[in-house]
Write a protein that holds these residues in place. Structure first.
Motif, PDB file in Angstrom:
ATOM      1  N   PHE A 125       0.794  -1.221  -0.121  1.00 22.75           N
ATOM      2  CA  PHE A 125      -0.070   0.181  -0.025  1.00 22.75           C
ATOM      3  C   PHE A 125       0.909   1.322   0.076  1.00 22.75           C
ATOM      4  CE2 PHE A 125      -2.691   3.198   1.967  1.00 22.75           C
ATOM      5  CZ  PHE A 125      -3.606   3.040   1.256  1.00 22.75           C
ATOM      6  N   LEU A 126       1.883   1.173   0.671  1.00 25.43           N
ATOM      7  CA  LEU A 126       2.876   2.478   0.818  1.00 25.43           C
ATOM      8  C   LEU A 126       3.501   2.849  -0.512  1.00 25.43           C
ATOM      9  CD1 LEU A 126       4.281   4.367   2.607  1.00 25.43           C
ATOM     10  CD2 LEU A 126       6.050   3.235   3.009  1.00 25.43           C
TER      11      LEU A 126
ATOM     12  N   SER B  43       0.145  -5.948   7.872  1.00 21.30           N
ATOM     13  CA  SER B  43       1.097  -6.901   6.988  1.00 21.30           C
ATOM     14  C   SER B  43       0.351  -8.189   6.722  1.00 21.30           C
ATOM     15  CB  SER B  43       2.275  -6.836   7.317  1.00 21.30           C
ATOM     16  OG  SER B  43       2.312  -7.412   8.546  1.00 21.30           O
ATOM     17  N   ASP B  44       0.590  -8.932   5.659  1.00 23.49           N
ATOM     18  CA  ASP B  44       0.191 -10.239   5.435  1.00 23.49           C
ATOM     19  C   ASP B  44       1.031 -10.813   6.552  1.00 23.49           C
ATOM     20  OD1 ASP B  44       0.146 -12.789   4.691  1.00 23.49           O
ATOM     21  OD2 ASP B  44      -0.133 -12.351   2.695  1.00 23.49           O
ATOM     22  N   ARG B  45       0.675 -11.454   7.540  1.00 20.28           N
ATOM     23  CA  ARG B  45       1.709 -12.144   8.332  1.00 20.28           C
ATOM     24  C   ARG B  45       2.371 -13.306   7.974  1.00 20.28           C
ATOM     25  NH1 ARG B  45      -1.487 -16.801  10.777  1.00 20.28           N
ATOM     26  NH2 ARG B  45      -3.654 -16.664   9.986  1.00 20.28           N
TER      27      ARG B  45
ATOM     28  N   PHE C 130       9.789  -0.067  13.886  1.00 20.77           N
ATOM     29  CA  PHE C 130      10.522   0.144  12.717  1.00 20.77           C
ATOM     30  C   PHE C 130       9.718   0.276  11.388  1.00 20.77           C
ATOM     31  CE2 PHE C 130      13.480  -0.246   9.416  1.00 20.77           C
ATOM     32  CZ  PHE C 130      14.560   0.296   9.587  1.00 20.77           C
ATOM     33  N   PHE C 131       9.599   1.749  11.137  1.00 17.89           N
ATOM     34  CA  PHE C 131       8.589   2.078   9.869  1.00 17.89           C
ATOM     35  C   PHE C 131       9.380   1.622   8.712  1.00 17.89           C
ATOM     36  CE2 PHE C 131       6.896   4.683   6.723  1.00 17.89           C
ATOM     37  CZ  PHE C 131       5.716   5.011   7.220  1.00 17.89           C
ATOM     38  N   SER C 132       8.527   0.472   7.840  1.00 19.34           N
ATOM     39  CA  SER C 132       8.996   0.125   6.681  1.00 19.34           C
ATOM     40  C   SER C 132       7.698  -0.302   5.947  1.00 19.34           C
ATOM     41  CB  SER C 132       9.846  -1.112   6.844  1.00 19.34           C
ATOM     42  OG  SER C 132       8.971  -2.243   7.330  1.00 19.34           O
ATOM     43  N   GLN C 133       8.044  -0.543   4.385  1.00 20.00           N
ATOM     44  CA  GLN C 133       6.927  -0.728   3.531  1.00 20.00           C
ATOM     45  C   GLN C 133       6.369  -2.098   3.808  1.00 20.00           C
ATOM     46  OE1 GLN C 133       9.312  -0.456  -0.002  1.00 20.00           O
ATOM     47  NE2 GLN C 133       8.137   1.253  -0.722  1.00 20.00           N
ATOM     48  N   SER C 134       7.279  -2.830   4.547  1.00 26.01           N
ATOM     49  CA  SER C 134       6.660  -4.298   4.552  1.00 26.01           C
ATOM     50  C   SER C 134       5.613  -4.336   5.716  1.00 26.01           C
ATOM     51  CB  SER C 134       7.858  -5.028   5.382  1.00 26.01           C
ATOM     52  OG  SER C 134       9.013  -5.181   4.154  1.00 26.01           O
ATOM     53  N   ASN C 135       5.165  -3.384   6.515  1.00 29.31           N
ATOM     54  CA  ASN C 135       4.218  -3.378   7.518  1.00 29.31           C
ATOM     55  C   ASN C 135       2.906  -2.971   6.958  1.00 29.31           C
ATOM     56  OD1 ASN C 135       5.628  -3.738   9.877  1.00 29.31           O
ATOM     57  ND2 ASN C 135       6.379  -1.700   9.841  1.00 29.31           N
ATOM     58  N   LEU C 136       3.020  -2.356   5.465  1.00 33.15           N
ATOM     59  CA  LEU C 136       2.048  -1.717   4.954  1.00 33.15           C
ATOM     60  C   LEU C 136       1.509  -2.361   3.741  1.00 33.15           C
ATOM     61  CD1 LEU C 136       3.509   1.883   5.514  1.00 33.15           C
ATOM     62  CD2 LEU C 136       1.973   0.575   7.079  1.00 33.15           C
ATOM     63  N   GLN C 137       1.138  -3.655   3.845  1.00 34.09           N
ATOM     64  CA  GLN C 137       0.710  -4.318   2.590  1.00 34.09           C
ATOM     65  C   GLN C 137      -0.811  -4.456   2.312  1.00 34.09           C
ATOM     66  OE1 GLN C 137       2.574  -7.926   3.762  1.00 34.09           O
ATOM     67  NE2 GLN C 137       4.525  -7.744   2.975  1.00 34.09           N
ATOM     68  N   THR C 138      -1.617  -4.406   3.519  1.00 36.95           N
ATOM     69  CA  THR C 138      -3.128  -4.539   3.501  1.00 36.95           C
ATOM     70  C   THR C 138      -3.657  -3.472   4.152  1.00 36.95           C
ATOM     71  OG1 THR C 138      -2.561  -7.065   3.520  1.00 36.95           O
ATOM     72  CG2 THR C 138      -4.877  -6.081   4.031  1.00 36.95           C
ATOM     73  N   PRO C 139      -4.719  -2.728   3.227  1.00 37.26           N
ATOM     74  CA  PRO C 139      -5.721  -1.721   3.964  1.00 37.26           C
ATOM     75  C   PRO C 139      -6.953  -2.476   4.344  1.00 37.26           C
ATOM     76  CG  PRO C 139      -5.570  -1.432   1.543  1.00 37.26           C
ATOM     77  CD  PRO C 139      -4.707  -2.583   1.768  1.00 37.26           C
TER      78      PRO C 139
END
Length: 643
Positions: free
Chosen positions: A4-5, A350-352, A361-370
């Motif tokens: 998402f990011l 994120s997708d677990r 830790f802010f990263s793109q990997s955290n923001l995969q699923t809205p």
């Protein structure tokens, strides 16, 4: 699902970096053919080296920075499986501005070398919604050969990234280098055993962060696990100034509010009026019904376009064209929810199975699923789902943390896992045998709740107008190819019934000859086969990953089987199974079955349940016993012996 990011406006200001490391990196012209140990030769393939060069570069007299990524691999191929895994190379083109160079060669043990013909490099567009790829194959990839690949890409300048160093095959040496001007700050965080990176000053007011890891085991793709999330990797941030995580989350919060939550419906009269016309005759007695009306309006009126489009992010164009990007469809939801004064929270997680959400830790990997969360209903809507309704959260997000954003602020919270009692398949069978015609009659009353109800409703919606027989077979007679259905009825198939977890019901009957085997004058009834194809767990090598399930679930089976006249039942004690896993005096999973006989009718009861989402690796053997017990039950038979 797309990250998402990557589709948001940049949270940090653009920046820019100094002498180009990738230009000085090349392969050795007379590369040695590496010797392997006996154990290494047993692997299908093994990487001698995997090197990652990430460089932020600032051209002379330029303010902006450029970002280059170089990947260099040397891989020994030992088996046909290794050939299959490596003879075709995919290079992702998402966020790539230009390809600087691609080169590859294959070296044989006798010194013969085949080089990549660059005319063979092809381009694939938007593979599985993951963007474009460069793809090529090179001749000469055989057993006992050595493949070497180097490519350099110039990427869009972003300040967040990750490098996954653990592969499906062993890696003898992995090297990660992040090189940048000293003016740029950085943060890095390793996961799953990635070591600390060392910082070294480099001439020209630059510095390099370096980590070297030796002898990384290949990650095994195991069932009931999350091997992708468990791979060794490092995430990094590089920018002119690195704000705290709190500041970065706050910037994301502000971005979400501006682009999604603060949409004013009165600015979109045509859209709101069209929606009101659509729901004019629908029930609107409570917020759950209103939310589902919005879902139905959007999923039946608009298509999601899986390619970037600035135009289809804007509501006026979305309404006019009846299609939207993945981000745009979310704006439709929030606009209509605002118009109905429905409280909600915008959730990013994120997708677990790919990455465990990390609030530190802010990263793109955290923001995969809205997602959209509705506190009063304690339910979610997945806006990108073509069958979106008020429901439990997607299975790939449960048990994971997420960032919840509302008009009033933000919070981090775990996404609750639905209880095992909320996700049930219950089947009550009546099975009769016709000894004369050697045919079995099966009658069943079945209910599905939770995720199994949702998947059944989605499948029924799709297949009822295309191939209802496929739906019948999959739902009621999976693995029984000769089943001839006599009746098949469905109740509570509406998607909106997920809001209250109303069961979907199936009543069906069929005949099948394959459930009976004739043994001289006796009859063997393969009753276990009616539950459908079951998973079987076996482990040829030592288990690597702890247990992680798709969801909590319970299966309940009851069988009523009259003993045919003139026969007696044998082998019933084999039906009795008792396998459980207990963790801290609580049942983690179980398979239990037993039987009784009354008035010449055999009654069999079986329960299979998975009550914990995750279990430590130490419990794998007993967990496997439970899964295999369910598989064994599906093979159970009753011998009716002629009296």
């Amino acid at each position: 699902m797309r990250t998402f990011l990557s589709t948001l406006l940049l949270i940090f200001i653009s920046f820019s970096a100094s002498a180009q490391l990738y230009k000085s990196h090349n392969w050795v012209e007379d590369q040695e053919f590496y010797e392997l140990t006996a154990a290494e030769q047993e692997e299908s393939s093994i990487a001698i080296m995997e090197k990652y060069l990430i460089q932020y570069y600032q051209p002379v007299l330029k303010k902006s920075f450029r970002l280059f990524e170089t990947k260099h691999s040397i891989i020994r191929i030992n088996t046909d499986k290794g050939i299959k895994n490596h003879n075709r190379v995919y290079i992702p083109m998402r966020n790539v501005k230009q390809v600087i160079d691609i080169k590859a060669r294959v070296t044989q043990s006798n010194g013969e070398v085949n080089y990549l013909d660059k005319n063979n490099i092809k381009e694939l567009e938007n593979v599985k919604n993951a963007g474009g790829y460069k793809i090529f194959a090179i001749e000469g990839v055989t057993t006992n050969s050595q493949l070497e690949i180097i490519y350099t890409l110039e990427n869009n300048t972003i300040n967040l990234g990750s490098v996954v160093v653990q592969k499906d095959y062993p890696v003898k040496e992995a090297i990660v280098i992040i090189r940048k001007p000293r003016v740029l700050k950085y943060r890095v965080k390793g996961y799953n055993g990635f070591p600390s990176m060392q910082t070294e000053k480099v001439a020209g007011k630059k510095e390099a962060l370096t980590a070297t890891i030796n002898n990384i085991d290949g990650m095994t793709d195991e069932k009931s696990a999350s091997p992708t999330a468990n791979r060794m990797k490092v995430s990094y941030q590089v920018a002119m100034g690195i704000p705290s995580d709190a500041v970065m989350w706050a910037r994301l919060e502000a971005n979400i509010k501006t682009n999604y939550i603060d949409i004013r419906p009165r600015r979109h009269h045509a859209l709101i009026n069209d929606y009101k016309t659509f729901v004019e005759t629908k029930s609107k007695d409570n917020s759950a019904e209103i939310i589902n009306n919005i879902c139905e309006y959007i999923t039946t009126t608009y298509n999601v376009v899986r390619t970037p489009s600035k135009e289809l992010f804007q509501l006026k164009h979305i309404f006019a064209q009846k299609q939207a990007t993945e981000r745009g469809i979310i704006r439709l939801y929030t606009c209509l929810l605002n118009s109905e004064s429905i409280d909600y929270e915008f959730v990013l997680t994120s997708d677990r199975f790919k990455h465990k959400f990390d609030a530190t830790f802010f990263s793109q990997s955290n923001l995969q699923t809205p997602l959209l969360f509705f506190k009063d209903e304690n339910k979610y809507v997945e806006p990108e789902d073509i069958n979106a309704r008020l429901n439990f959260p997607p299975t790939e997000t449960i048990g994971n943390q997420g960032l919840f954003i509302s008009a009033n602020g933000r919070r981090f919270s775990r996404i609750e896992t639905p209880n095992v009692e909320d996700n049930v398949i219950q089947r009550d069978y009546s099975i009769s045998v016709d000894p004369e015609n050697l045919v079995t009659m099966v009658n069943c009353n079945q209910i599905n709740t939770g995720y199994r109800a949702t998947s059944a409703r989605g499948a029924y919606k799709y297949l009822k107008t295309k191939d209802i027989n496929q739906f019948k077979s999959f739902t009621a007679a999976n693995g029984i190819e000769d089943a001839e259905f006599l009746t098949f009825n469905v109740e509570n198939e509406r998607l909106s019934l997920a809001a209250n977890n109303t069961p979907i019901r199936f009543d069906y009957s069929y005949e099948a000859e394959s459930l009976i085997d004739e043994v001289n004058e006796d009859i063997m009834l393969n009753f276990g086969k009616v539950v459908g194809t079951q998973n079987e767990l076996y482990q040829e090598s030592e288990r690597v990953n702890p247990i992680e399930l798709n969801s909590l679930i319970t299966y309940k089976y009851t069988f009523s089987i009259p003993i045919p006249e003139g026969y007696e039942a044998k082998g019933l004690d084999d039906i009795v199974i008792h396998k459980t896993v207990d963790i801290k005096n609580e049942i983690a999973c179980q398979f239990i079955s037993n039987y009784t006989i009354s008035n010449n009718v055999i009654t069999i009861n079986a329960i299979e349940s998975y009550d914990r989402l995750t279990m430590p690796l130490d419990y794998y053997d007993t967990y496997k016993d439970v899964v295999n017990a369910a598989y064994d039950f599906s093979k159970k038979s009753i011998l009716f012996k002629k009296i």
